[in-house]
Scaffold this motif. Structure first.
Motif, PDB file in Angstrom:
ATOM      1  N   PHE A 153      36.850 -21.070  42.228  1.00  0.00           N
ATOM      2  CA  PHE A 153      37.918 -20.145  42.619  1.00  0.00           C
ATOM      3  C   PHE A 153      39.290 -20.779  42.384  1.00  0.00           C
ATOM      4  N   LYS A 154      39.391 -22.062  42.638  1.00  0.00           N
ATOM      5  CA  LYS A 154      40.655 -22.775  42.439  1.00  0.00           C
ATOM      6  C   LYS A 154      41.111 -22.689  40.983  1.00  0.00           C
ATOM      7  N   LYS A 155      40.162 -22.769  40.042  1.00  0.00           N
ATOM      8  CA  LYS A 155      40.516 -22.656  38.624  1.00  0.00           C
ATOM      9  C   LYS A 155      41.165 -21.307  38.331  1.00  0.00           C
ATOM     10  N   GLN A 156      40.635 -20.243  38.936  1.00  0.00           N
ATOM     11  CA  GLN A 156      41.213 -18.907  38.740  1.00  0.00           C
ATOM     12  C   GLN A 156      42.619 -18.826  39.336  1.00  0.00           C
ATOM     13  N   VAL A 157      42.775 -19.417  40.510  1.00  0.00           N
ATOM     14  CA  VAL A 157      44.076 -19.398  41.181  1.00  0.00           C
ATOM     15  C   VAL A 157      45.102 -20.173  40.361  1.00  0.00           C
ATOM     16  N   GLU A 158      44.694 -21.287  39.778  1.00  0.00           N
ATOM     17  CA  GLU A 158      45.602 -22.106  38.975  1.00  0.00           C
ATOM     18  C   GLU A 158      46.067 -21.367  37.725  1.00  0.00           C
ATOM     19  N   GLU A 159      45.264 -20.456  37.215  1.00  0.00           N
ATOM     20  CA  GLU A 159      45.686 -19.658  36.058  1.00  0.00           C
ATOM     21  C   GLU A 159      46.845 -18.725  36.424  1.00  0.00           C
ATOM     22  N   THR A 160      46.833 -18.218  37.657  1.00  0.00           N
ATOM     23  CA  THR A 160      47.906 -17.332  38.114  1.00  0.00           C
ATOM     24  C   THR A 160      49.123 -18.127  38.563  1.00  0.00           C
ATOM     25  N   PHE A 161      48.897 -19.320  39.109  1.00  0.00           N
ATOM     26  CA  PHE A 161      49.989 -20.162  39.622  1.00  0.00           C
ATOM     27  C   PHE A 161      49.935 -21.523  38.927  1.00  0.00           C
ATOM     28  N   PRO A 162      50.250 -21.576  37.626  1.00  0.00           N
ATOM     29  CA  PRO A 162      50.025 -22.801  36.855  1.00  0.00           C
ATOM     30  C   PRO A 162      50.934 -23.970  37.240  1.00  0.00           C
ATOM     31  N   ASN A 163      52.046 -23.703  37.880  1.00  0.00           N
ATOM     32  CA  ASN A 163      52.995 -24.772  38.191  1.00  0.00           C
ATOM     33  C   ASN A 163      52.914 -25.240  39.638  1.00  0.00           C
ATOM     34  N   HIS A 164      51.828 -24.889  40.316  1.00  0.00           N
ATOM     35  CA  HIS A 164      51.690 -25.246  41.719  1.00  0.00           C
ATOM     36  C   HIS A 164      50.560 -26.247  41.927  1.00  0.00           C
ATOM     37  N   GLU A 165      50.786 -27.162  42.864  1.00  0.00           N
ATOM     38  CA  GLU A 165      49.720 -28.045  43.311  1.00  0.00           C
ATOM     39  C   GLU A 165      48.972 -27.314  44.433  1.00  0.00           C
ATOM     40  N   ILE A 166      47.718 -27.003  44.220  1.00  0.00           N
ATOM     41  CA  ILE A 166      46.972 -26.147  45.140  1.00  0.00           C
ATOM     42  C   ILE A 166      45.960 -26.986  45.918  1.00  0.00           C
ATOM     43  N   ILE A 167      46.122 -27.013  47.234  1.00  0.00           N
ATOM     44  CA  ILE A 167      45.158 -27.744  48.041  1.00  0.00           C
ATOM     45  C   ILE A 167      43.930 -26.873  48.289  1.00  0.00           C
ATOM     46  N   CYS A 168      42.791 -27.523  48.523  1.00  0.00           N
ATOM     47  CA  CYS A 168      41.518 -26.811  48.723  1.00  0.00           C
ATOM     48  C   CYS A 168      40.803 -27.487  49.889  1.00  0.00           C
ATOM     49  N   ASP A 169      40.819 -26.842  51.061  1.00  0.00           N
ATOM     50  CA  ASP A 169      40.301 -27.442  52.287  1.00  0.00           C
ATOM     51  C   ASP A 169      39.204 -26.584  52.914  1.00  0.00           C
ATOM     52  N   PRO A 170      38.293 -27.208  53.668  1.00  0.00           N
ATOM     53  CA  PRO A 170      37.315 -26.420  54.432  1.00  0.00           C
ATOM     54  C   PRO A 170      38.023 -25.611  55.529  1.00  0.00           C
ATOM     55  N   LEU A 171      37.545 -24.410  55.795  1.00  0.00           N
ATOM     56  CA  LEU A 171      38.035 -23.644  56.929  1.00  0.00           C
ATOM     57  C   LEU A 171      37.554 -24.299  58.222  1.00  0.00           C
ATOM     58  N   SER A 172      38.342 -24.139  59.270  1.00  0.00           N
ATOM     59  CA  SER A 172      37.952 -24.696  60.557  1.00  0.00           C
ATOM     60  C   SER A 172      36.644 -24.051  61.024  1.00  0.00           C
ATOM     61  N   LEU A 173      35.909 -24.775  61.837  1.00  0.00           N
ATOM     62  CA  LEU A 173      34.617 -24.287  62.308  1.00  0.00           C
ATOM     63  C   LEU A 173      34.766 -23.069  63.220  1.00  0.00           C
ATOM     64  N   SER A 174      35.888 -22.966  63.917  1.00  0.00           N
ATOM     65  CA  SER A 174      36.125 -21.805  64.782  1.00  0.00           C
ATOM     66  C   SER A 174      36.173 -20.513  63.980  1.00  0.00           C
ATOM     67  N   VAL A 175      36.708 -20.594  62.771  1.00  0.00           N
ATOM     68  CA  VAL A 175      36.736 -19.429  61.886  1.00  0.00           C
ATOM     69  C   VAL A 175      35.376 -19.260  61.218  1.00  0.00           C
TER      70      VAL A 175
END
Length: 290
Positions: A250-272
Motif C-alpha cells: 500500500f505504501k508503494k501506491q501512496v508514494e506514487e501519489t505523494f512522490p516527494n514525501h517521506e511516508i512513515i508506516c506504523d502498526p495501529l495501536s492495539l486499542s484500535v
C-alpha cells in the motif's frame, strides 16, 4: 522550565521508542479471556494478534485515575511540567480522566492535557512536534496551545478487511455483519475530529486503497495544506494491523501519489486493532507545524 512529554500507547509509540525519544508512554490496559494485560508491557503485538485471531474475548479499558496520578507524580520528581497527549476524547474516556486530574490543585499549572482528537500516527506526530517545541524552550502551556490550535488539521481513512470485529464491538448489528460478509463488503471508516465514522463501502481492498488515497489527497489540498501546490506542508502516514507486507505494498501506491514525501508506516495501536481486526489498512495526514 523542564518540560516532560507524555502520551499513551494509542500513539503507537513503544516503550523502547519512548526511551530513545526521552518521553513517557502510559500503557493502555486490556482484558483478554479474563486476564489483565498492558500494551507493550506484558502484551506484545504478536501475542495480541495470536489471541485475537484464535477467538479470544478481548475488551479494552482505560488506566485507573490512581495509575494516571502515580504516572504524573513520578514524572514530576524530575520535571517541572508535563504535556500529556492522550488519544481522542471521542474514542476513550482516558482523556477526560487526565483532564479532570490536571485540574486538581497538585497538578495545576504543572500538567497540561492536549485533547487534539487524534489517535495512532497523527497522535504520534503531535508527540514528535511537542518534543521539538520543548527543545526550542517553550513551556508546557505554550506547547499545549500550539497543538490545540492545530488539532483539526488531520485526517485518517481506514479500510476494514472483515466486519467480524466491528460486530463483536457492537458497532454494527450481527445481521448487517452477515449481509456484509455475503456481499464481501469492505467498509472505509474515517476519523475527522473526535470519533470514528463510516465513509464509504466497496467490494475489494484494491478499490478501497484507491478511495482512501484520493480522499486523503482531497483533504490535504482543501483543508490541511491548501497553501502549497506540492503539499509540502503536510505529513502523510500509513498504519496497519498485523500484515506489514500488505502495508508496504500500500505504501508503494501512496508514494506514487505523494512522490516527494517521506511516508512513515506504523502498526495501529492495539486499542484500535481489537475493534477492526487484522489486515486493516489506514492512510493519514496532518499539517506540519515545525
Amino acid at each position: 522550565m523542564k518540560v516532560a512529554i507524555m502520551t499513551d500507547s494509542n500513539s503507537g509509540i513503544t516503550q523502547k521508542e519512548a526511551k530513545e525519544l526521552g518521553i513517557f508512554v502510559l500503557p493502555m490496559p486490556f482484558t483478554i479471556d479474563g486476564q489483565e494485560y498492558e500494551e507493550d508491557i506484558n502484551l506484545s503485538q504478536d501475542e495480541f494478534y495470536d489471541k485475537l485471531m484464535n477467538g479470544a474475548e478481548v475488551f479494552t479499558s482505560q488506566p485507573a485515575a490512581g495509575e494516571v496520578t502515580k504516572f504524573f507524580n513520578n514524572i514530576l520528581k524530575d520535571y517541572d511540567q508535563i504535556v500529556h497527549i492522550p488519544m481522542s476524547s471521542g474514542l476513550s474516556g482516558s482523556c477526560q480522566t487526565a483532564l479532570m486530574l490536571s485540574d486538581e490543585e497538585e497538578f495545576k499549572d504543572k500538567v497540561y492535557v492536549v485533547d487534539s482528537q487524534r489517535i495512532s500516527v497523527t497522535q504520534k506526530y503531535d508527540v514528535l512536534d511537542a518534543i521539538e517545541l520543548a527543545k526550542q524552550g517553550k513551556d508546557a502551556k505554550e506547547i499545549h496551545d500550539i497543538l490545540m490550535d492545530n488539532k483539526l488539521n488531520a485526517t485518517i481513512y481506514i479500510t476494514v478487511n472483515t466486519l467480524e470485529y466491528l460486530k463483536k464491538g457492537g458497532r454494527i448489528t450481527p445481521a448487517a455483519a452477515a449481509l456484509g460478509g455475503l456481499l464481501k463488503i469492505k467498509p472505509i471508516l474515517t476519523i475527522q475530529g473526535e470519533k470514528l465514522d463510516s465513509f464509504q463501502k466497496t467490494r475489494t481492498m484494491a478499490k478501497a486503497n484507491k478511495i482512501m488515497i484520493n480522499a486523503a489527497l482531497e483533504d490535504i489540498k482543501t483543508r490541511i495544506d491548501p497553501e502549497h501546490d506540492d503539499m509540502s506542508g503536510a505529513r502523510i502516514m500509513i498504519a496497519y494491523t498485523y500484515d506489514k507486507e500488505q502495508a508496504l505494498e500500500f505504501k508503494k501506491q501512496v508514494e506514487e501519489t505523494f512522490p516527494n514525501h517521506e511516508i512513515i508506516c506504523d502498526p495501529l495501536s492495539l486499542s484500535v486493532a481489537c475493534h477492526i481486526g487484522p489486515h486493516s489498512l489506514a492512510i493519514a495526514a496532518c499539517k506540519k507545524i515545525i
